[in-house]
Design a protein around this motif. Structure first.
Motif, PDB file in Angstrom:
ATOM      1  N   PRO A 142       0.782  -1.239   0.000  1.00 35.03           N
ATOM      2  CA  PRO A 142       0.000   0.000   0.000  1.00 35.03           C
ATOM      3  C   PRO A 142       0.813   1.289   0.000  1.00 35.03           C
ATOM      4  O   PRO A 142       0.277   2.348  -0.348  1.00 35.03           O
ATOM      5  CB  PRO A 142      -0.835  -0.102   1.281  1.00 35.03           C
ATOM      6  CG  PRO A 142      -0.080  -1.046   2.149  1.00 35.03           C
ATOM      7  CD  PRO A 142       0.628  -2.005   1.249  1.00 35.03           C
ATOM      8  N   LEU A 143       2.095   1.236   0.383  1.00 38.39           N
ATOM      9  CA  LEU A 143       2.871   2.469   0.489  1.00 38.39           C
ATOM     10  C   LEU A 143       3.928   2.516  -0.602  1.00 38.39           C
ATOM     11  O   LEU A 143       4.796   1.646  -0.679  1.00 38.39           O
ATOM     12  CB  LEU A 143       3.525   2.591   1.870  1.00 38.39           C
ATOM     13  CG  LEU A 143       4.106   3.973   2.165  1.00 38.39           C
ATOM     14  CD1 LEU A 143       3.859   4.372   3.616  1.00 38.39           C
ATOM     15  CD2 LEU A 143       5.605   4.017   1.854  1.00 38.39           C
ATOM     16  N   HIS A 144       3.851   3.546  -1.431  1.00 38.99           N
ATOM     17  CA  HIS A 144       4.740   3.691  -2.578  1.00 38.99           C
ATOM     18  C   HIS A 144       6.059   4.325  -2.147  1.00 38.99           C
ATOM     19  O   HIS A 144       6.072   5.336  -1.437  1.00 38.99           O
ATOM     20  CB  HIS A 144       4.067   4.565  -3.631  1.00 38.99           C
ATOM     21  CG  HIS A 144       4.658   4.449  -4.994  1.00 38.99           C
ATOM     22  ND1 HIS A 144       5.675   5.263  -5.441  1.00 38.99           N
ATOM     23  CD2 HIS A 144       4.381   3.607  -6.018  1.00 38.99           C
ATOM     24  CE1 HIS A 144       5.987   4.944  -6.676  1.00 38.99           C
ATOM     25  NE2 HIS A 144       5.222   3.937  -7.059  1.00 38.99           N
ATOM     26  N   VAL A 145       7.169   3.733  -2.549  1.00 41.35           N
ATOM     27  CA  VAL A 145       8.508   4.249  -2.270  1.00 41.35           C
ATOM     28  C   VAL A 145       9.177   4.559  -3.601  1.00 41.35           C
ATOM     29  O   VAL A 145       9.234   3.703  -4.489  1.00 41.35           O
ATOM     30  CB  VAL A 145       9.346   3.240  -1.459  1.00 41.35           C
ATOM     31  CG1 VAL A 145      10.745   3.787  -1.213  1.00 41.35           C
ATOM     32  CG2 VAL A 145       8.658   2.917  -0.136  1.00 41.35           C
ATOM     33  N   THR A 146       9.680   5.791  -3.746  1.00 39.11           N
ATOM     34  CA  THR A 146      10.194   6.280  -5.019  1.00 39.11           C
ATOM     35  C   THR A 146      11.720   6.316  -5.044  1.00 39.11           C
ATOM     36  O   THR A 146      12.352   6.827  -4.117  1.00 39.11           O
ATOM     37  CB  THR A 146       9.652   7.695  -5.311  1.00 39.11           C
ATOM     38  OG1 THR A 146       8.221   7.641  -5.353  1.00 39.11           O
ATOM     39  CG2 THR A 146      10.167   8.220  -6.635  1.00 39.11           C
ATOM     40  N   ASP A 147      12.283   5.778  -6.113  1.00 40.23           N
ATOM     41  CA  ASP A 147      13.715   5.897  -6.379  1.00 40.23           C
ATOM     42  C   ASP A 147      13.938   7.216  -7.127  1.00 40.23           C
ATOM     43  O   ASP A 147      13.482   7.377  -8.256  1.00 40.23           O
ATOM     44  CB  ASP A 147      14.177   4.706  -7.221  1.00 40.23           C
ATOM     45  CG  ASP A 147      15.657   4.767  -7.573  1.00 40.23           C
ATOM     46  OD1 ASP A 147      16.321   5.755  -7.208  1.00 40.23           O
ATOM     47  OD2 ASP A 147      16.146   3.830  -8.222  1.00 40.23           O
ATOM     48  N   CYS A 148      14.648   8.156  -6.497  1.00 40.42           N
ATOM     49  CA  CYS A 148      14.817   9.508  -7.054  1.00 40.42           C
ATOM     50  C   CYS A 148      16.160   9.706  -7.744  1.00 40.42           C
ATOM     51  O   CYS A 148      16.526  10.843  -8.066  1.00 40.42           O
ATOM     52  CB  CYS A 148      14.682  10.539  -5.936  1.00 40.42           C
ATOM     53  SG  CYS A 148      13.158  10.451  -5.012  1.00 40.42           S
ATOM     54  N   SER A 149      16.897   8.643  -7.978  1.00 42.71           N
ATOM     55  CA  SER A 149      18.276   8.792  -8.444  1.00 42.71           C
ATOM     56  C   SER A 149      18.388   9.523  -9.777  1.00 42.71           C
ATOM     57  O   SER A 149      19.413  10.158 -10.051  1.00 42.71           O
ATOM     58  CB  SER A 149      18.949   7.419  -8.537  1.00 42.71           C
ATOM     59  OG  SER A 149      18.187   6.526  -9.336  1.00 42.71           O
ATOM     60  N   ALA A 150      17.358   9.468 -10.613  1.00 41.61           N
ATOM     61  CA  ALA A 150      17.424  10.139 -11.919  1.00 41.61           C
ATOM     62  C   ALA A 150      17.014  11.605 -11.837  1.00 41.61           C
ATOM     63  O   ALA A 150      17.120  12.332 -12.832  1.00 41.61           O
ATOM     64  CB  ALA A 150      16.536   9.413 -12.923  1.00 41.61           C
ATOM     65  N   GLU A 151      16.539  12.065 -10.671  1.00 43.74           N
ATOM     66  CA  GLU A 151      15.972  13.405 -10.566  1.00 43.74           C
ATOM     67  C   GLU A 151      16.730  14.341  -9.652  1.00 43.74           C
ATOM     68  O   GLU A 151      16.375  15.519  -9.555  1.00 43.74           O
ATOM     69  CB  GLU A 151      14.517  13.307 -10.080  1.00 43.74           C
ATOM     70  CG  GLU A 151      13.619  12.456 -10.966  1.00 43.74           C
ATOM     71  CD  GLU A 151      12.229  12.307 -10.370  1.00 43.74           C
ATOM     72  OE1 GLU A 151      11.577  13.342 -10.145  1.00 43.74           O
ATOM     73  OE2 GLU A 151      11.799  11.161 -10.135  1.00 43.74           O
ATOM     74  N   VAL A 152      17.754  13.870  -8.974  1.00 44.86           N
ATOM     75  CA  VAL A 152      18.429  14.712  -7.989  1.00 44.86           C
ATOM     76  C   VAL A 152      19.232  15.817  -8.680  1.00 44.86           C
ATOM     77  O   VAL A 152      19.583  15.725  -9.858  1.00 44.86           O
ATOM     78  CB  VAL A 152      19.356  13.869  -7.086  1.00 44.86           C
ATOM     79  CG1 VAL A 152      18.536  12.880  -6.272  1.00 44.86           C
ATOM     80  CG2 VAL A 152      20.420  13.151  -7.900  1.00 44.86           C
TER      81      VAL A 152
END
Length: 538
Positions: A142-152
């Protein structure tokens, strides 16, 4: 008096999960009492908007500690969520589980069922991780975890390179096979919006006919029949109400409000309760004591070329990132202030990391009245490298001041009160400077702003971090879990020792703090605690 099977006090990181899990089968009626209001606020849902929530009394308890000798006499600001979702609605969203050895330590101290092997399936079941499923990670939860490595921000990559030059390995997942190293933080967001416990768990539960959520409802005391908890008294819109629990009452107020409500209800240190005219229902010296918290500090630098400061400060930059967020749900406003970080050991002899790092591609040295100036950073190109201790030995306490439930409790952190914690912090700040001195960062840095190049001696460094350090908002252990009723507040199934029909399910039950941000472990505690309630109810 209206009766529900379960009454939950607090809709925060754990309480929201408990409400969803207990109501999922449709067999049980659930009432959630939340002292705050709705989470349907723009700056709550926009990830970088939490600077606007940092002092906002509409969503924040805005606690203040006692003047702390360990922090040069400063009275620290302790923001805690007063809102659906609790502190998960106003936090920095960094998703860290902690070190496996932390949980194995819990189990070794008598807390059966809380080892890393026991809790890993719960963490995986909770998650829907964009990085994909593997031995350590889960999808479909139910809880979404986002990989932000392409956006930092691009400066983040300089930090990562410098940290590697300083001797730390690159780590693509701090919740994976190992914790040591540096990398980009994964965060609890989905499609550019905060993924609080309210959004992931409570909102879906509220669509069920067997769930009722009352906001602006301050629990004032627990009701008892002898030593069995039977109901809750609460105030709402100037009116006093009582509600009955047919099966159990679950306190999920967090590390401040849970011990506060227990003490107000006559469960706590007997002499202290008597001094306030409160009749003791059950004496327990540990309620409100054993407080642990992570203490952090930032080292701030001026760069030779633009950072996020030059994008977030001017009106045209605000307009640009605002449009990017509104139209695409992307850009700086969709991220945490902490793009990256890491874990390291101040001494190679340490069995596991004892310090956490944070990297921010902007700076907020110049204060702004009434808010944390994340969206109005400094006018020069600044950035910060921060750190916090993972396993401090300092201990504090939280005690009510009176029988008035609206009077804030007395918070005494005793931060940096042991030689161990001071020595560890001294080694850690020196390591931050070591990272900054590496070629990848040194060529970008024009000058160190805080604490500044004149601060070099051990004495001056210690004086500086006493003046500038503060909480990183991870208080735990004020209702700590343990098998021995003489040394703890709840048993390993989170039942309050000496009282029937009453559990505490939130981060206050941690026997000791974990290495990292505490939101993910608090949510896991709600998930695991709810399973225990259902098992014991069946």
């Amino acid at each position: 008096m209206q009766t529900y099977d379960f009454v939950i006090v607090g809709s925060g990181s754990a309480g929201s999960v408990v409400a969803e899990r207990l109501s999922a089968s449709g067999r049980y009626s659930v009432l959630v009492l939340e002292a705050g209001g709705t989470d349907r606020r723009f700056f709550v849902q926009m990830p970088l908007g939490y600077g606007k929530c940092f002092f906002d009394p509409a969503v924040n308890w805005n606690y203040k500690t006692e003047p702390d000798p360990g922090l040069a006499g400063n009275a620290d600001h302790w923001p805690r969520g007063k809102i659906l979702g609790g502190s998960s609605s106003i936090n920095a969203m960094v998703w860290i589980r902690g070190n496996p050895a932390d949980y194995d330590g819990w189990a070794a101290s008598g807390n059966t069922g809380w080892s890393w092997r026991d809790v890993l399936p719960d963490f995986k079941a909770i998650e829907d991780n964009t990085a994909g499923a593997d031995e350590w990670r889960g999808t479909g939860g139910p809880l979404h975890v986002t990989d932000c490595s392409a956006e930092v921000h691009p400066l983040t990559h300089r930090y990562l390179k410098a940290a590697q030059q300083a001797g730390l390995p690159l780590n693509p997942d701090f919740n994976g096979a190992r914790q040591d190293g540096v990398g980009v933080y994964q965060i609890s967001t989905k499609n550019g919006r905060r993924m609080s416990a309210a959004r992931a768990f409570l909102r879906p539960a509220m669509r069920r006919s067997n769930v009722r959520v009352e906001t602006n409802a301050l629990a004032t005391r627990i009701l008892f029949d002898g030593k069995r908890a039977t109901g809750i008294e609460y105030e709402q819109n100037g009116q006093r109400h009582q509600v009955r629990a047919g099966r159990e009452i679950i306190i999920s107020g967090g590390s401040i409000n849970s011990p506060q409500l227990l003490q107000l209800s006559g469960i706590g240190p007997a002499a202290h309760l008597a001094s306030l005219g409160i009749t003791t229902i059950h004496a327990n010296e540990h309620i409100g004591r054993n407080l642990e918290d992570h203490i952090g500090i930032n080292y701030t630098f001026k760069g030779r070329s633009p950072t996020l400061n030059q994008l977030l400060r001017p009106w045209w930059g605000k307009a640009l990132v605002g449009m990017q967020y509104l139209l695409l749900r992307s850009g700086p406003l969709s991220l945490s202030m902490n793009n990256a970080g890491g874990f390291f050991r101040t001494d190679p002899a340490q069995p596991r990391p004892n310090m956490q790092l944070y990297f921010q591609a902007f700076s907020t040295v110049i204060p702004k009245s009434g808010e944390r100036p994340i969206l109005t950073p400094d006018p020069w190109p600044g950035f910060s490298i921060g750190l916090s201790n993972c396993r401090p030995t300092s201990r504090g306490e939280i005690m009510i001041r009176s029988a008035n439930p609206r009077e804030y409790p007395k918070i005494t952190p005793n931060a940096l009160s042991t030689p161990h914690d001071v020595s560890e912090m001294l080694s850690a700040v020196k390591f931050v400077r070591k990272i900054a001195a590496q070629p990848a960062m040194a060529e970008f840095i024009e000058e160190e702003i805080l604490p500044g190049p004149s601060i070099t001696s051990d004495e001056d460094l210690i004086q500086d971090f006493r003046k500038r350090s503060g909480t990183v908002y991870h208080p735990v252990a004020t209702c700590r879990m343990g098998s021995d009723p003489a040394a703890s507040v709840v048993d390993p199934r989170l039942r309050v020792h000496g009282i029937e029909g009453l559990r505490v399910i939130d981060a206050s039950i941690f026997p000791s703090n974990i290495a990292g941000n505490t939101n993910a472990p608090a949510i896991m505690t709600g998930w695991k605690g709810a399973a225990m309630v259902l098992e014991d109810t069946a």
